[in-house]
Design a protein around this motif. Structure first.
Motif, PDB file in Angstrom:
ATOM      1  N   LEU A   1       0.822  -1.211   0.000  1.00  0.00           N
ATOM      2  CA  LEU A   1       0.000   0.000   0.000  1.00  0.00           C
ATOM      3  C   LEU A   1       0.854   1.257   0.000  1.00  0.00           C
ATOM      4  O   LEU A   1       0.467   2.280  -0.588  1.00  0.00           O
ATOM      5  N   LEU A   2       2.011   1.208   0.652  1.00  0.00           N
ATOM      6  CA  LEU A   2       2.911   2.353   0.633  1.00  0.00           C
ATOM      7  C   LEU A   2       3.367   2.646  -0.795  1.00  0.00           C
ATOM      8  O   LEU A   2       3.464   3.806  -1.206  1.00  0.00           O
ATOM      9  N   GLY A   3       3.638   1.582  -1.535  1.00  0.00           N
ATOM     10  CA  GLY A   3       4.031   1.768  -2.934  1.00  0.00           C
ATOM     11  C   GLY A   3       2.930   2.410  -3.749  1.00  0.00           C
ATOM     12  O   GLY A   3       3.184   3.326  -4.544  1.00  0.00           O
ATOM     13  N   ARG A   4       1.708   1.957  -3.552  1.00  0.00           N
ATOM     14  CA  ARG A   4       0.583   2.548  -4.284  1.00  0.00           C
ATOM     15  C   ARG A   4       0.343   3.991  -3.868  1.00  0.00           C
ATOM     16  O   ARG A   4      -0.035   4.834  -4.683  1.00  0.00           O
ATOM     17  N   HIS A   5       0.598   4.282  -2.583  1.00  0.00           N
ATOM     18  CA  HIS A   5       0.408   5.650  -2.089  1.00  0.00           C
ATOM     19  C   HIS A   5       1.429   6.595  -2.722  1.00  0.00           C
ATOM     20  O   HIS A   5       1.087   7.701  -3.152  1.00  0.00           O
ATOM     21  N   THR A   6       2.695   6.163  -2.793  1.00  0.00           N
ATOM     22  CA  THR A   6       3.720   7.037  -3.352  1.00  0.00           C
ATOM     23  C   THR A   6       3.511   7.289  -4.840  1.00  0.00           C
ATOM     24  O   THR A   6       3.901   8.340  -5.357  1.00  0.00           O
ATOM     25  N   GLU A   7       2.899   6.347  -5.548  1.00  0.00           N
ATOM     26  CA  GLU A   7       2.617   6.553  -6.966  1.00  0.00           C
ATOM     27  C   GLU A   7       1.770   7.801  -7.189  1.00  0.00           C
ATOM     28  O   GLU A   7       1.914   8.497  -8.197  1.00  0.00           O
ATOM     29  N   ASP A   8       0.878   8.075  -6.249  1.00  0.00           N
ATOM     30  CA  ASP A   8      -0.059   9.183  -6.404  1.00  0.00           C
ATOM     31  C   ASP A   8       0.488  10.521  -5.934  1.00  0.00           C
ATOM     32  O   ASP A   8      -0.034  11.567  -6.323  1.00  0.00           O
ATOM     33  N   VAL A   9       1.516  10.512  -5.072  1.00  0.00           N
ATOM     34  CA  VAL A   9       1.948  11.772  -4.454  1.00  0.00           C
ATOM     35  C   VAL A   9       3.354  12.212  -4.886  1.00  0.00           C
ATOM     36  O   VAL A   9       3.722  13.363  -4.648  1.00  0.00           O
ATOM     37  N   LEU A  10       4.123  11.315  -5.532  1.00  0.00           N
ATOM     38  CA  LEU A  10       5.481  11.668  -5.930  1.00  0.00           C
ATOM     39  C   LEU A  10       5.551  11.961  -7.425  1.00  0.00           C
ATOM     40  O   LEU A  10       4.744  11.451  -8.215  1.00  0.00           O
ATOM     41  N   ASN A  11       6.536  12.775  -7.797  1.00  0.00           N
ATOM     42  CA  ASN A  11       6.708  13.024  -9.219  1.00  0.00           C
ATOM     43  C   ASN A  11       7.496  11.881  -9.869  1.00  0.00           C
ATOM     44  O   ASN A  11       7.962  10.957  -9.182  1.00  0.00           O
ATOM     45  N   GLU A  12       7.644  11.938 -11.177  1.00  0.00           N
ATOM     46  CA  GLU A  12       8.238  10.824 -11.918  1.00  0.00           C
ATOM     47  C   GLU A  12       9.673  10.529 -11.462  1.00  0.00           C
ATOM     48  O   GLU A  12      10.070   9.372 -11.331  1.00  0.00           O
ATOM     49  N   GLN A  13      10.439  11.587 -11.215  1.00  0.00           N
ATOM     50  CA  GLN A  13      11.836  11.401 -10.830  1.00  0.00           C
ATOM     51  C   GLN A  13      11.942  10.823  -9.406  1.00  0.00           C
ATOM     52  O   GLN A  13      12.800   9.967  -9.151  1.00  0.00           O
ATOM     53  N   GLN A  14      11.097  11.262  -8.507  1.00  0.00           N
ATOM     54  CA  GLN A  14      11.109  10.722  -7.148  1.00  0.00           C
ATOM     55  C   GLN A  14      10.693   9.250  -7.153  1.00  0.00           C
ATOM     56  O   GLN A  14      11.290   8.423  -6.443  1.00  0.00           O
ATOM     57  N   TRP A  15       9.677   8.936  -7.960  1.00  0.00           N
ATOM     58  CA  TRP A  15       9.237   7.547  -8.036  1.00  0.00           C
ATOM     59  C   TRP A  15      10.343   6.653  -8.623  1.00  0.00           C
ATOM     60  O   TRP A  15      10.572   5.537  -8.158  1.00  0.00           O
ATOM     61  N   GLU A  16      11.051   7.169  -9.620  1.00  0.00           N
ATOM     62  CA  GLU A  16      12.149   6.396 -10.210  1.00  0.00           C
ATOM     63  C   GLU A  16      13.265   6.176  -9.198  1.00  0.00           C
ATOM     64  O   GLU A  16      13.868   5.096  -9.143  1.00  0.00           O
ATOM     65  N   ALA A  17      13.551   7.183  -8.359  1.00  0.00           N
ATOM     66  CA  ALA A  17      14.568   7.017  -7.320  1.00  0.00           C
ATOM     67  C   ALA A  17      14.165   5.920  -6.347  1.00  0.00           C
ATOM     68  O   ALA A  17      15.000   5.094  -5.938  1.00  0.00           O
ATOM     69  N   LEU A  18      12.884   5.877  -5.978  1.00  0.00           N
ATOM     70  CA  LEU A  18      12.421   4.825  -5.073  1.00  0.00           C
ATOM     71  C   LEU A  18      12.467   3.460  -5.747  1.00  0.00           C
ATOM     72  O   LEU A  18      12.778   2.450  -5.099  1.00  0.00           O
ATOM     73  N   ARG A  19      12.143   3.414  -7.035  1.00  0.00           N
ATOM     74  CA  ARG A  19      12.196   2.139  -7.741  1.00  0.00           C
ATOM     75  C   ARG A  19      13.621   1.591  -7.747  1.00  0.00           C
ATOM     76  O   ARG A  19      13.861   0.410  -7.492  1.00  0.00           O
ATOM     77  N   ARG A  20      14.597   2.471  -8.029  1.00  0.00           N
ATOM     78  CA  ARG A  20      15.995   2.033  -8.045  1.00  0.00           C
ATOM     79  C   ARG A  20      16.466   1.677  -6.635  1.00  0.00           C
ATOM     80  O   ARG A  20      17.256   0.742  -6.457  1.00  0.00           O
TER      81      ARG A  20
END
Length: 254
Positions: free
Chosen positions: A224-243
Motif C-alpha cells: 500500500l505504501l508503494g501505491r500511495h507514493t505513486e499518487d503523491v510523488l513526481n516521476e523522478q522521485q518515483w524512479e529514485a524509489l524504484r531504483r
C-alpha cells in the motif's frame, strides 16, 4: 397539568417527554376533551426518576426494570454493579485518551499521528523537512502503524527511533532534502546517486525491521505504501524509489 408545565417543573424539554413516551418509559396520560395530554404529580415523579437514572448512565431501555421493580432491590443492586463496571472501563479509556493527548501536545503533533511515533516525527519536522515530505511521512506512518497493530508497534517505534537517532538523523534528513528537490531537471546520475545513498543509509535499518517484524500486516502495508507514493510523488522521485528498491533486493542477506 399539560406537557409544557410538566417539562418546566421537571427541568426537561417537551421533546424529551415525547421521546419518553416513544420508548415506553413514560406511559401516555389521558387526554382532555380538546386533545391535550393531561399529566399529574405522579407523572412528574416518574420523569424525575427517569432523570436521576439517566444521570447515573442507565440507558432508557434498561429503565423499566428499575422504574417498575416493585421493590426488587436485588435487581437494582445488580444494575448498579453493572453500571459501576461500565464506568470503570470508561474511566480507564478516558485516562488512556488523556495520556495520548498529553503525548501529542508535548510534541506538537497532529491529532491523527500515531502517538507512539509522534516523538520521532517531531524530530524530523523540527529539522526543517519540507511540508510535502512531512505530509508524506505522516501518511506513511499512519499506514504502517495501522497494519503493524499492537504486536508490531514496538518494532516500528524502534525503527523510527533509529532513524531519528544521532547516528542516522543527519544522513536521513540530508537525503530527504535531496529527495524533495528531485524534479524534471534532475539528471539520471542524480537519481541513481540518491538511490544509492538511500540504500546505504536505510538498507541495514529496513533489514532489521524485516527481521524484527512480527506483525503479518506489515507486508500488506509495504504494498500500500508503494501505491500511495505513486499518487503523491513526481516521476523522478518515483524512479529514485524504484531504483532504491532494486538495490535493496540485490543486497546480500546477513
Amino acid at each position: 397539568m399539560r406537557s409544557g408545565e410538566l417539562a418546566r417543573l421537571a427541568g426537561v424539554t417537551v421533546r424529551a417527554l415525547r421521546h419518553y413516551h416513544q420508548v415506553g418509559v413514560l406511559a401516555e396520560p389521558h387526554r382532555t376533551g380538546n386533545g391535550y395530554r393531561a399529566y399529574d404529580v405522579h407523572d412528574l415523579v416518574r420523569v424525575l426518576r427517569i432523570k436521576r437514572l439517566a444521570a447515573l448512565g442507565v440507558p432508557l431501555e434498561r429503565m423499566p426494570e428499575v422504574l417498575d421493580d416493585d421493590g426488587r432491590d436485588r435487581d437494582a443492586t445488580e444494575l448498579l454493579d453493572e453500571l459501576d463496571r461500565e464506568l470503570a472501563v470508561r474511566m480507564e479509556r478516558i485516562t488512556r485518551q488523556r495520556e495520548v493527548l498529553a503525548l501529542l501536545r508535548a510534541h506538537r503533533a497532529a491529532p491523527d499521528v500515531p502517538p507512539e511515533l509522534a516523538p520521532f516525527l517531531a524530530v524530523f519536522a523540527a529539522a526543517g523537512v519540507t511540508a510535502d515530505m512531512r505530509r508524506l511521512d505522516r501518511d506513511q506512518s499512519i499506514l504502517l502503524a495501522h497494519f503493524a497493530g499492537e504486536e508490531g508497534m514496538a518494532e516500528l517505534a524502534r525503527f523510527y527511533e533509529r532513524l531519528s537517532g544521532p547516528a542516522l538523523f543527519p544522513t536521513v534528513t540530508a537525503i530527504s532534502e535531496r529527495f524533495s528537490r528531485l524534479g524534471p531537471d534532475s539528471t539520471d546520475g542524480e537519481i541513481t546517486e540518491l538511490a544509492r545513498s538511500f540504500a546505504a543509509a536505510l538498507g541495514p535499518e529496513i533489514g532489521k525491521l524485516d527481521e524484527e517484524a512480527t506483525a503479518p500486516g506489515l507486508d500488506a502495508a509495504a504494498e500500500l505504501l508503494g501505491r500511495h507514493t505513486e499518487d503523491v510523488l513526481n516521476e523522478q522521485q518515483w524512479e529514485a524509489l524504484r531504483r532504491f528498491g532494486s538495490l535493496l533486493e540485490a543486497l546480500p542477506e546477513e
